[in-house]
Design a protein around this motif. Sequence first.
Motif, PDB file in Angstrom:
ATOM      1  N   VAL A 136       2.835  41.141 -39.902  1.00  0.00           N
ATOM      2  CA  VAL A 136       1.741  40.973 -40.864  1.00  0.00           C
ATOM      3  C   VAL A 136       0.751  39.958 -40.300  1.00  0.00           C
ATOM      4  CG1 VAL A 136       1.095  40.340 -43.216  1.00  0.00           C
ATOM      5  CG2 VAL A 136       3.320  41.381 -42.789  1.00  0.00           C
ATOM      6  N   PHE A 137      -0.496  40.342 -40.262  1.00  0.00           N
ATOM      7  CA  PHE A 137      -1.566  39.471 -39.768  1.00  0.00           C
ATOM      8  C   PHE A 137      -2.289  38.921 -40.993  1.00  0.00           C
ATOM      9  CE2 PHE A 137      -5.572  38.180 -38.172  1.00  0.00           C
ATOM     10  CZ  PHE A 137      -5.488  38.026 -36.803  1.00  0.00           C
ATOM     11  N   VAL A 138      -2.180  37.620 -41.202  1.00  0.00           N
ATOM     12  CA  VAL A 138      -2.789  37.010 -42.388  1.00  0.00           C
ATOM     13  C   VAL A 138      -4.142  36.402 -42.013  1.00  0.00           C
ATOM     14  CG1 VAL A 138      -2.493  35.357 -44.261  1.00  0.00           C
ATOM     15  CG2 VAL A 138      -0.497  36.498 -43.295  1.00  0.00           C
ATOM     16  N   VAL A 139      -5.185  36.960 -42.580  1.00  0.00           N
ATOM     17  CA  VAL A 139      -6.541  36.485 -42.312  1.00  0.00           C
ATOM     18  C   VAL A 139      -6.919  35.482 -43.391  1.00  0.00           C
ATOM     19  CG1 VAL A 139      -8.972  37.164 -42.203  1.00  0.00           C
ATOM     20  CG2 VAL A 139      -7.207  38.667 -41.274  1.00  0.00           C
TER      21      VAL A 139
ATOM     22  N   LEU B 107      -5.369  32.459 -32.801  1.00  0.00           N
ATOM     23  CA  LEU B 107      -4.291  33.183 -33.469  1.00  0.00           C
ATOM     24  C   LEU B 107      -2.986  32.418 -33.283  1.00  0.00           C
ATOM     25  CD1 LEU B 107      -3.249  35.834 -34.833  1.00  0.00           C
ATOM     26  CD2 LEU B 107      -2.946  36.758 -32.537  1.00  0.00           C
ATOM     27  N   VAL B 131       2.184  29.856 -42.525  1.00  0.00           N
ATOM     28  CA  VAL B 131       1.388  30.941 -43.108  1.00  0.00           C
ATOM     29  C   VAL B 131       0.567  30.425 -44.279  1.00  0.00           C
ATOM     30  CG1 VAL B 131       1.570  33.053 -44.467  1.00  0.00           C
ATOM     31  CG2 VAL B 131       2.825  32.852 -42.343  1.00  0.00           C
ATOM     32  N   CYS B 136      -5.961  28.899 -39.327  1.00  0.00           N
ATOM     33  CA  CYS B 136      -6.209  30.000 -38.399  1.00  0.00           C
ATOM     34  C   CYS B 136      -5.412  31.236 -38.837  1.00  0.00           C
ATOM     35  CB  CYS B 136      -5.766  29.621 -36.986  1.00  0.00           C
ATOM     36  SG  CYS B 136      -6.484  28.083 -36.419  1.00  0.00           S
ATOM     37  N   PRO B 137      -5.834  32.410 -38.380  1.00  0.00           N
ATOM     38  CA  PRO B 137      -5.049  33.609 -38.685  1.00  0.00           C
ATOM     39  C   PRO B 137      -3.628  33.474 -38.137  1.00  0.00           C
ATOM     40  CG  PRO B 137      -7.178  34.210 -37.779  1.00  0.00           C
ATOM     41  CD  PRO B 137      -7.045  32.726 -37.615  1.00  0.00           C
ATOM     42  N   VAL B 138      -2.677  33.990 -38.902  1.00  0.00           N
ATOM     43  CA  VAL B 138      -1.270  33.929 -38.489  1.00  0.00           C
ATOM     44  C   VAL B 138      -0.709  35.341 -38.474  1.00  0.00           C
ATOM     45  CG1 VAL B 138       1.023  33.013 -39.008  1.00  0.00           C
ATOM     46  CG2 VAL B 138      -1.011  31.660 -39.546  1.00  0.00           C
ATOM     47  N   LEU B 139      -0.058  35.684 -37.394  1.00  0.00           N
ATOM     48  CA  LEU B 139       0.602  36.988 -37.290  1.00  0.00           C
ATOM     49  C   LEU B 139       2.100  36.733 -37.383  1.00  0.00           C
ATOM     50  CD1 LEU B 139       0.564  40.030 -36.722  1.00  0.00           C
ATOM     51  CD2 LEU B 139       0.408  39.513 -34.293  1.00  0.00           C
ATOM     52  N   THR B 140       2.724  37.265 -38.437  1.00  0.00           N
ATOM     53  CA  THR B 140       4.163  37.063 -38.589  1.00  0.00           C
ATOM     54  C   THR B 140       4.903  38.305 -38.125  1.00  0.00           C
ATOM     55  OG1 THR B 140       4.229  37.953 -40.847  1.00  0.00           O
ATOM     56  CG2 THR B 140       3.814  35.586 -40.608  1.00  0.00           C
ATOM     57  N   VAL B 141       6.068  38.088 -37.543  1.00  0.00           N
ATOM     58  CA  VAL B 141       6.883  39.222 -37.095  1.00  0.00           C
ATOM     59  C   VAL B 141       8.343  38.874 -37.305  1.00  0.00           C
ATOM     60  CG1 VAL B 141       6.811  38.364 -34.719  1.00  0.00           C
ATOM     61  CG2 VAL B 141       7.428  40.744 -35.152  1.00  0.00           C
TER      62      VAL B 141
END
Lengths: 158, 147
Positions: A136-139, B107, B131, B136-141
Amino acid sequence: MKRILAAVDLTSTAHLIIRHAVELARSMGGRVRLLHSVVIAPQVPPPGVFVPLTSFRAHELADAARTAMESLEESIPRELRDGVVVEIGHAADCVCEAARAYDADVVVIGAHDYGLISRALGTTAARIVNRMDRPVFVVRPMPTSHVVEPEPVSAKAG
Amino acid sequence: MTKFANILVPVDFGAPSRRGLELAVDLARRNGARLTLLHVFDVPVSYAGMGLSPTELLAPMWDAEQEELDRVLAKVRDEIPEVSRETARGVPWREILAFIEQRRPDLVVMGTHGRHGVPRALLGSVAEKIVRLSPCPVLTVRAEDEA
């Protein structure tokens, strides 16, 4: 080809979400599908007031949302577009279901504005991040002082 | 110029962290981005107040984590030449957030634990805070074995 699902809420944040989704699609070699969910707010009508069936209204809202979404999709370069989806239901449920149905590689969502008071992740975004079984990419919208405006996506649209 | 020119990936050597690193490496390679590995040495709370010398207790742990970080760095460098490592000591989420505030990456990629079958369990506490609080934008995996 990677599948990027961008969940947008038809506010000004939608453009930011789409920009990031397009950037991801470019960098990962994929396409972007836009998703919007229409929420039916449960309301108890006052006595004696006639309220049309919510399903009717929901479908009307969904039709209007689809038109708005198709307009938004035009800001995505043609070769990166992968359609528009409008679902009726609670946002977090819709996004998780749509991600599974689309078998998305990444889901892009928006969080609340970045500020001293509103730094907390929105309830819907938090639910999605917690429940999602894929990246999930949180903007997060930034205050003007922190934003470096990227080149508008519409300028590159094919 | 790519948008994701600077990517930060916090690493703690756990399974979710490895998954986050894999994704970060993939994105950095595709974008020609600079990648920064950040490891925060989390001083175990249970050792505080034991009256033992920090150097006796903590130095070997610190050294071991530095070695592990170097090993990870060397592996990543094969794919991403523009990779660097940073370390900090303290509470992981605070240190990671401070680093983000200071360096402003484009990122942040975070591995998460997922739900572990508990319906309302949240993300790993560190990932959750990042998060929630990152500017800044955060990409969770999620770690693959937990997906």
